[in-house]
Write a protein that holds these residues in place. Structure first.
Motif, PDB file in Angstrom:
ATOM      1  N   ASP A  50       0.827  -1.211   0.000  1.00 18.11           N
ATOM      2  CA  ASP A  50       0.000   0.000   0.000  1.00 18.11           C
ATOM      3  C   ASP A  50       0.862   1.262   0.000  1.00 18.11           C
ATOM      4  O   ASP A  50       0.461   2.297  -0.534  1.00 18.11           O
ATOM      5  CB  ASP A  50      -0.994   0.008   1.167  1.00 18.11           C
ATOM      6  N   PHE A  53       1.439   1.852  -3.502  1.00 18.41           N
ATOM      7  CA  PHE A  53       0.201   2.340  -4.108  1.00 18.41           C
ATOM      8  C   PHE A  53       0.002   3.825  -3.795  1.00 18.41           C
ATOM      9  O   PHE A  53      -0.309   4.630  -4.688  1.00 18.41           O
ATOM     10  CB  PHE A  53      -0.997   1.522  -3.621  1.00 18.41           C
ATOM     11  N   VAL A  54       0.181   4.191  -2.525  1.00 17.13           N
ATOM     12  CA  VAL A  54      -0.077   5.576  -2.116  1.00 17.13           C
ATOM     13  C   VAL A  54       0.881   6.539  -2.823  1.00 17.13           C
ATOM     14  O   VAL A  54       0.497   7.641  -3.198  1.00 17.13           O
ATOM     15  CB  VAL A  54      -0.031   5.722  -0.576  1.00 17.13           C
ATOM     16  N   PHE A  57      -0.652   7.134  -5.941  1.00 13.58           N
ATOM     17  CA  PHE A  57      -1.933   7.814  -5.734  1.00 13.58           C
ATOM     18  C   PHE A  57      -1.745   9.337  -5.634  1.00 13.58           C
ATOM     19  O   PHE A  57      -2.670  10.094  -5.929  1.00 13.58           O
ATOM     20  CB  PHE A  57      -2.562   7.235  -4.453  1.00 13.58           C
ATOM     21  N   TYR A 118      -3.188  -2.096 -10.613  1.00 14.57           N
ATOM     22  CA  TYR A 118      -3.907  -0.956 -10.039  1.00 14.57           C
ATOM     23  C   TYR A 118      -3.165   0.344 -10.370  1.00 14.57           C
ATOM     24  O   TYR A 118      -3.764   1.338 -10.787  1.00 14.57           O
ATOM     25  CB  TYR A 118      -4.049  -1.133  -8.518  1.00 14.57           C
ATOM     26  N   ILE A 142     -12.108   4.998  -4.688  1.00 14.54           N
ATOM     27  CA  ILE A 142     -10.865   4.496  -4.076  1.00 14.54           C
ATOM     28  C   ILE A 142     -10.843   4.832  -2.579  1.00 14.54           C
ATOM     29  O   ILE A 142     -10.535   3.979  -1.737  1.00 14.54           O
ATOM     30  CB  ILE A 142      -9.629   5.102  -4.797  1.00 14.54           C
ATOM     31  N   GLU A 143     -11.191   6.066  -2.255  1.00 10.45           N
ATOM     32  CA  GLU A 143     -11.170   6.489  -0.851  1.00 10.45           C
ATOM     33  C   GLU A 143     -12.288   5.825  -0.050  1.00 10.45           C
ATOM     34  O   GLU A 143     -12.094   5.417   1.101  1.00 10.45           O
ATOM     35  CB  GLU A 143     -11.303   8.017  -0.753  1.00 10.45           C
ATOM     36  N   TYR A 146     -11.747   2.187   1.225  1.00 14.36           N
ATOM     37  CA  TYR A 146     -10.951   2.130   2.445  1.00 14.36           C
ATOM     38  C   TYR A 146     -11.736   2.634   3.652  1.00 14.36           C
ATOM     39  O   TYR A 146     -11.653   2.086   4.737  1.00 14.36           O
ATOM     40  CB  TYR A 146      -9.635   2.911   2.270  1.00 14.36           C
ATOM     41  N   TRP A 171      -8.231   5.499   8.195  1.00 14.81           N
ATOM     42  CA  TRP A 171      -9.246   5.532   7.134  1.00 14.81           C
ATOM     43  C   TRP A 171     -10.673   5.356   7.655  1.00 14.81           C
ATOM     44  O   TRP A 171     -11.609   5.753   6.990  1.00 14.81           O
ATOM     45  CB  TRP A 171      -8.948   4.460   6.077  1.00 14.81           C
ATOM     46  N   GLU A 213      -9.719  -3.168  -6.092  1.00 13.39           N
ATOM     47  CA  GLU A 213      -9.622  -3.175  -4.625  1.00 13.39           C
ATOM     48  C   GLU A 213      -9.720  -4.612  -4.096  1.00 13.39           C
ATOM     49  O   GLU A 213      -8.982  -5.007  -3.191  1.00 13.39           O
ATOM     50  CB  GLU A 213     -10.705  -2.296  -3.998  1.00 13.39           C
ATOM     51  N   PHE A 216      -6.563  -6.314  -4.691  1.00 10.90           N
ATOM     52  CA  PHE A 216      -5.535  -5.810  -3.763  1.00 10.90           C
ATOM     53  C   PHE A 216      -5.663  -6.491  -2.402  1.00 10.90           C
ATOM     54  O   PHE A 216      -4.677  -6.920  -1.805  1.00 10.90           O
ATOM     55  CB  PHE A 216      -5.671  -4.284  -3.624  1.00 10.90           C
TER      56      PHE A 216
HETATM   57  C1  LIG Z   1      -5.330   0.034  -2.481  1.00 10.66           C
HETATM   58  C2  LIG Z   1      -5.771   1.287  -1.803  1.00 10.66           C
HETATM   59  N1  LIG Z   1      -6.992   1.759  -2.040  1.00 10.66           N
HETATM   60  C3  LIG Z   1      -7.414   2.894  -1.441  1.00 10.66           C
HETATM   61  C4  LIG Z   1      -6.600   3.589  -0.589  1.00 10.66           C
HETATM   62  C5  LIG Z   1      -7.099   4.838   0.088  1.00 10.66           C
HETATM   63  O1  LIG Z   1      -6.275   5.902  -0.046  1.00 10.66           O
HETATM   64  C6  LIG Z   1      -5.304   3.061  -0.371  1.00 10.66           C
HETATM   65  N2  LIG Z   1      -4.432   3.674   0.469  1.00 10.66           N
HETATM   66  N3  LIG Z   1      -4.928   1.919  -0.986  1.00 10.66           N
END
Ligand SMILES: Cc1ncc(CO)c(N)n1
Length: 225
Positions: A50, A53-54, A57, A118, A142-143, A146, A171, A213, A216
């Protein structure tokens, strides 16, 4: 007269795709945190992935911000998205601290296939020709996955291990919930004005986020496949 609240497109889509939505927001990985049976090696795997990922993001959220500043017909959109972008700075610091605590080396994380997929999807959404309504739908989805997921781990009867509470609060807490509701209002407003073609694109994007998601969470729980 009783005021009738017009339900937005998002509520309709969540109802229409409830199986997939619930699959993403009540995944076995999250339920295992909630019932305290989680294997910490899964949590560590999630943490390392993650973080990667972030980092991806951040530019994605920045691209949504850019589109908001050009296309939003309400100037407060920019402020909502900016607050989301700003909080990612703190989030990255949190990941680094948390990784140190759990002995997860962040410098040599091997990016798993589901994460790569992703991140590639995020990249495709950063193209300038993608409409604001479509990308802000993705940001909301996406938000929200979580937010809903981790909020289950904070419910009264949850048995979340104390070591994981901080992650869940990041979250799952009310503050982040408020942010997600602001995003939802933005999306509903954008979709009211969207063309039929844009609406279809936004719905497909929402569904793709849910699938990614789920993949993931699967990856976090089961390891690389
Ligand atoms: C995979 C994933 N989805 C959503 C969020 C929310 O920011 C995150 N941190 N990671």
């Amino acid at each position: 007269m009783v005021p009738v609240k017009k339900s937005g497109m998002i509520d309709r889509w969540v109802k229409k795709h409830l199986v997939l939505y619930t699959g993403a927001t009540s995944h076995p990985f999250i339920l295992s945190i909630r019932d305290g049976t989680i294997d910490f090696s899964s949590f560590k795997r999630w943490l390392g992935q993650d973080y990667i990922f972030v980092r991806e993001f951040v530019p994605f959220t920045a691209s949504v911000l850019l589109k908001a500043s050009k296309n939003a017909d309400d100037s407060s959109d920019m402020e909502v998205i900016l607050s989301g972008l700003a909080s990612l700075s703190d989030e990255i610091s949190w990941f680094k601290q948390e990784a140190a605590k759990w002995d997860v080396p962040l410098s040599d994380v091997i990016v798993h296939k589901s994460n790569q997929n992703y991140c590639r999807f995020l990249e495709s959404l950063m193209l300038p020709e993608l409409e604001y309504s479509v990308v802000v739908t993705a940001l909301w989805a996406i938000e929200t996955v979580y937010q809903e997921s981790f909020s289950h781990c904070l419910e009264d009867d949850s048995k979340t291990p104390p070591e994981l509470l901080e992650a869940c609060k990041r979250w799952g807490s009310e503050g982040f919930g408020e942010f997600c509701r602001s995003l939802q209002n933005i999306v509903n407003r954008c979709l009211e004005k969207a063309s039929e073609e844009e609406l279809i694109k936004a719905e497909v994007t929402f569904l793709r986020v849910l699938e990614l998601e789920i993949e993931f969470w699967n990856m976090s729980q089961e390891g690389a496949k």
